[in-house]
Structure formats: structure tokens, C-alpha cells
Design a protein around this motif. Structure first.
Motif, short mmCIF file in Angstrom:
data_model
loop_
_atom_site.label_atom_id
_atom_site.label_comp_id
_atom_site.label_asym_id
_atom_site.label_seq_id
_atom_site.Cartn_x
_atom_site.Cartn_y
_atom_site.Cartn_z
N GLU A 1 34.27 55.59 47.80
CA GLU A 1 33.84 56.87 48.35
C GLU A 1 34.02 57.99 47.35
N LEU A 2 35.18 57.97 46.73
CA LEU A 2 35.54 59.04 45.79
C LEU A 2 34.58 59.07 44.61
N LEU A 3 34.22 57.91 44.10
CA LEU A 3 33.42 57.85 42.88
C LEU A 3 31.93 57.62 43.15
N ASN A 4 31.57 57.58 44.42
CA ASN A 4 30.17 57.36 44.78
C ASN A 4 29.64 55.99 44.38
N PHE A 5 30.39 54.98 44.74
CA PHE A 5 29.91 53.63 44.48
C PHE A 5 30.00 52.80 45.76
N GLU A 6 29.09 51.87 45.86
CA GLU A 6 29.21 50.88 46.91
C GLU A 6 29.83 49.65 46.25
N ILE A 7 31.09 49.39 46.56
CA ILE A 7 31.82 48.33 45.86
C ILE A 7 31.24 46.97 46.22
N VAL A 8 30.90 46.20 45.20
CA VAL A 8 30.34 44.87 45.41
C VAL A 8 31.46 43.82 45.38
N HIS A 9 32.29 43.92 44.40
CA HIS A 9 33.45 43.04 44.36
C HIS A 9 34.51 43.62 43.44
N HIS A 10 35.65 42.97 43.41
CA HIS A 10 36.70 43.47 42.53
C HIS A 10 37.42 42.29 41.89
N SER A 11 38.20 42.58 40.89
CA SER A 11 39.10 41.55 40.39
C SER A 11 40.43 42.18 40.04
N LEU A 12 41.46 41.65 40.64
CA LEU A 12 42.82 42.14 40.36
C LEU A 12 43.62 40.99 39.79
N ASN A 13 44.08 41.16 38.57
CA ASN A 13 44.91 40.14 37.95
C ASN A 13 46.26 40.73 37.58
N LEU A 14 47.30 40.05 38.01
CA LEU A 14 48.64 40.44 37.59
C LEU A 14 49.09 39.47 36.52
N PHE A 15 49.71 40.00 35.48
CA PHE A 15 50.22 39.15 34.42
C PHE A 15 51.73 39.28 34.40
N GLY A 16 52.43 38.17 34.40
CA GLY A 16 53.88 38.29 34.46
C GLY A 16 54.62 37.14 33.83
N ASN A 17 55.86 37.44 33.45
CA ASN A 17 56.74 36.39 32.95
C ASN A 17 57.40 35.72 34.15
N PRO A 18 57.43 34.40 34.14
CA PRO A 18 58.05 33.71 35.27
C PRO A 18 59.56 33.91 35.25
N LYS A 19 60.16 34.00 36.42
CA LYS A 19 61.61 34.00 36.49
C LYS A 19 62.07 32.56 36.31
N VAL A 20 63.16 32.39 35.61
CA VAL A 20 63.62 31.02 35.33
C VAL A 20 64.98 30.78 35.96
N ASP A 21 65.30 29.54 36.23
CA ASP A 21 66.62 29.23 36.78
C ASP A 21 67.62 29.09 35.64
N GLU A 22 68.86 28.71 35.97
CA GLU A 22 69.92 28.69 34.96
C GLU A 22 69.66 27.69 33.83
N ASN A 23 68.74 26.75 34.06
CA ASN A 23 68.42 25.77 33.02
C ASN A 23 67.19 26.16 32.21
N GLY A 24 66.66 27.35 32.48
CA GLY A 24 65.48 27.78 31.74
C GLY A 24 64.20 27.16 32.26
N ILE A 25 64.25 26.63 33.46
CA ILE A 25 63.03 26.07 34.06
C ILE A 25 62.32 27.16 34.84
N CYS A 26 61.04 27.32 34.55
CA CYS A 26 60.24 28.32 35.25
C CYS A 26 60.21 27.99 36.74
N LEU A 27 60.52 28.97 37.57
CA LEU A 27 60.56 28.74 39.01
C LEU A 27 59.17 28.54 39.60
N ASN A 28 58.16 28.91 38.83
CA ASN A 28 56.82 28.82 39.38
C ASN A 28 56.02 27.64 38.85
N CYS A 29 56.12 27.43 37.52
CA CYS A 29 55.25 26.41 36.95
C CYS A 29 56.01 25.19 36.47
N ASP A 30 57.32 25.18 36.64
CA ASP A 30 58.16 24.04 36.29
C ASP A 30 58.21 23.74 34.79
#
Lengths: 162, 162
Positions: free
Chosen positions: B128-157
Motif C-alpha cells: 500500500e505504502l509503495l503502490n505495489f500489488e505484491i505478487v510474492h516475496h522471499s524471506l531468507n534468514l542466514f544464521g550460524n547454528p548453535k552447537v552442543d558441548e561437543n561442537g555438533i550442530c543442533l540443527n544439521c548434525d
DNA sequence: CTCGGTGCAAAGCTTTTGCATCCGC
DNA sequence: GCGGATGCAAAAGCTTTGCACCGAG
């Protein structure tokens, strides 16, 4: 040249110098010339545009050096890299700029910046939920421009066929 | 094969057929084979992976046809295209999928999906603010995985060096 | 039968790499 | 003077294109 720009350039030069010293990298004239060129205008750019721009200013650098230096500038946070959907990486200066996101016009590709603090909330929530420490994000909205009764795009002033 | 998958495949086939008929495009076996392959697994993929996958299943198509068909599938909304920062376009099926965004691991590149309804609010506000009819979007977050005490990534192992 | 689609290979574009030369330290 | 950075050109990787042949309508 406006004095604010001079101040910003001094500041980014200082930041870059500190970064290079910390990484024990050489302070070559090419690197500073590229940084200067980037901060000479506020705009998104791609590698080739930058390369040609410098050539036009009679400052000869090779593409390889441009790529190399952009990596350094990315690493020290003075430049941000975007992929707006094409296969051409786009860059922009980041110092002295507040966080913002991008609205991309689907008819002309023009990029407009905007801010919405809600993104930060999403970031922290998802970071916690998924166990990530969020480093950065990219939010791109793609949209058709609204046009006036003459078919002129209200945003980019192009004539849009409907 | 689970029956839900069969239903989805039937549905996307129908959508694709309607699309091809409306555009007066031929219904070639290659096109349907590619669509079928894409909907056979829920995952992000790139052109080459898909190409090789089909080759392994003894269904011979050329890369050119894969690209061509992907364009069609993009156009009719059965497939979504992403640029996660590298120079390699990634795709994913979109039918029967709710809107979602992506969290990209900076150490291994693994992509996780998530949802946050706040994005939709940002979309409509900025449109509305910019006068566009939004067709689609892309939101990407980039992050470092948190790791456990052994250095194993909690997300990707993966083992993450810190 | 016709004309669009496919397959193959070559070309195009952006980015990366190898190597000799150069210059910051 | 040494070793890393540059410049050039060649190579690599993804995508597009040209053309002859094939097959859907």
C-alpha cells in the motif's frame, strides 16, 4: 562534493584499514580505489558496472581484483550482497545505512528500499526456535506497480502495458 | 506410494494440463515426466539434480527441456524458484504447500522452512505504502547454528568448528 | 502434414583460477 | 628482498540458443 560524503568516506576508509591490518592484508591502492568508487554513489550495482565505471574514470583494475576486493568488503561488512532473482549478484554499500529491505518491481526490475521493524522480531523468534544465531536476512517483495489512469507506473514512472 | 501423494500428483497434472491447453502448448510426455519427478519428493532441488535424477530413472530428457519445462511450471505456479545466495537456482514444488520462508545455515547451507504470519502484514503494508500489488516475496534468514558441548550442530548434525 | 518441442552441442555470461609480474611491507 | 596481490587470460559452471529431427494435434 557534499561534506557528509567526505566524512563517510573517511570513516569507511578507517574501518577498512583496521580490517586489513587485523587480517594482515596489504593496503593496496586498488582496494582503496574500489572502496572509494562504491561509496561515491548510493546505489545498487553489479560487478561489471563497477568495473566499467572505474575503467571510465581511468582507474584500471582487473575483474579478478574487483571480485577479490568485494569479498573483503563483504567480510568486514562495508558492502552487502544481494541476489534479486536474476543470475547477477547485486551489491550495495552498507555503512551509515540503516537496515532495510527491498521491493522489486516485476515490470521494470527497479529496486526500492523500505524498513519494517517486524522483521527483527521474526528473526529473533525463528533464531531461537530453530537454534540459530541469525547473522543477516534478506527480504524481497516482488510486485506489480499500481498505475494511474494513463498507464504510468506510480513508482517507476515507466509506461506499463496492462 | 502413499495415497495422498497420488492425489496431489493427479491434481497438479490436471492444473498443468489446463495451463498447457490455455496457452495452446503441447502436452508432451517429457513435460509430464518432469512434473511427476518434481512432485515425487518434497525437497528443494536444482536443475542438475533433477536432470541426473531423471537420467537415473532411465527417463532421458535434455537439460534444455528441463529448463524449458521449469519455466512453464513457474509460470503456472506449480514450482517456485529461489536464489539462496549462491549462483545456483533452487526450485521447489508449490502446490499443496502453505506459504513458508527459509532459514539457511551459514556453515552447511542446509535450508529449513518456517512460517511467520507477520510477513503477510509487512507485505500488505508495504504494498500500500509503495503502490505495489505484491505478487510474492522471499524471506531468507542466514544464521550460524548453535552447537552442543561437543561442537555438533543442533540443527544439521554436522560438526562445526568454532 | 505441420509446426512446435526435443535433443544435442555450441555459445553466452558471470565468476573463479593459474601464473607471471609487481609492489607493499 | 620476500610473499602476497594484481592483471591477464583461460577455465569453470550455470543457463540459453541454434538447428536438425521428431511427434503431438
Amino acid at each position: 562534493m557534499d561534506s557528509n560524503l567526505v566524512l563517510i568516506k573517511e570513516e569507511v576508509n578507517k574501518i577498512f584499514t583496521q580490517f586489513l591490518e587485523k587480517k594482515a592484508q596489504r593496503k593496496t591502492p586498488e582496494r582503496y580505489a574500489i572502496l572509494d568508487e562504491i561509496y561515491s554513489k548510493k546505489a545498487h550495482f553489479d560487478v561489471d558496472t563497477l568495473f566499467i565505471q572505474m575503467k571510465n574514470r581511468n582507474y584500471q583494475v582487473s575483474r579478478a581484483t574487483v571480485y577479490n576486493t568485494l569479498d573483503l568488503l563483504l567480510e568486514c561488512g562495508l558492502v552487502i550482497k544481494h541476489q534479486f532473482g536474476q543470475n547477477l549478484a547485486q551489491f550495495e554499500q552498507s555503512y551509515g545505512y540503516k537496515q532495510h529491505d527491498h521491493m522489486i518491481c516485476t515490470t521494470c526490475g527497479k529496486v526500492t528500499e523500505f524498513c519494517d521493524p517486524r522483521i527483527v522480531q521474526t528473526e529473533s523468534m525463528m533464531g531461537e526456535l530453530l537454534n540459530f544465531e541469525i547473522v543477516h536476512h534478506s527480504l524481497n517483495l516482488f510486485g506489480n506497480p499500481k498505475v494511474d489512469e494513463n498507464g504510468i507506473c506510480l513508482n517507476c514512472d515507466n509506461v506499463v502495458s496492462t
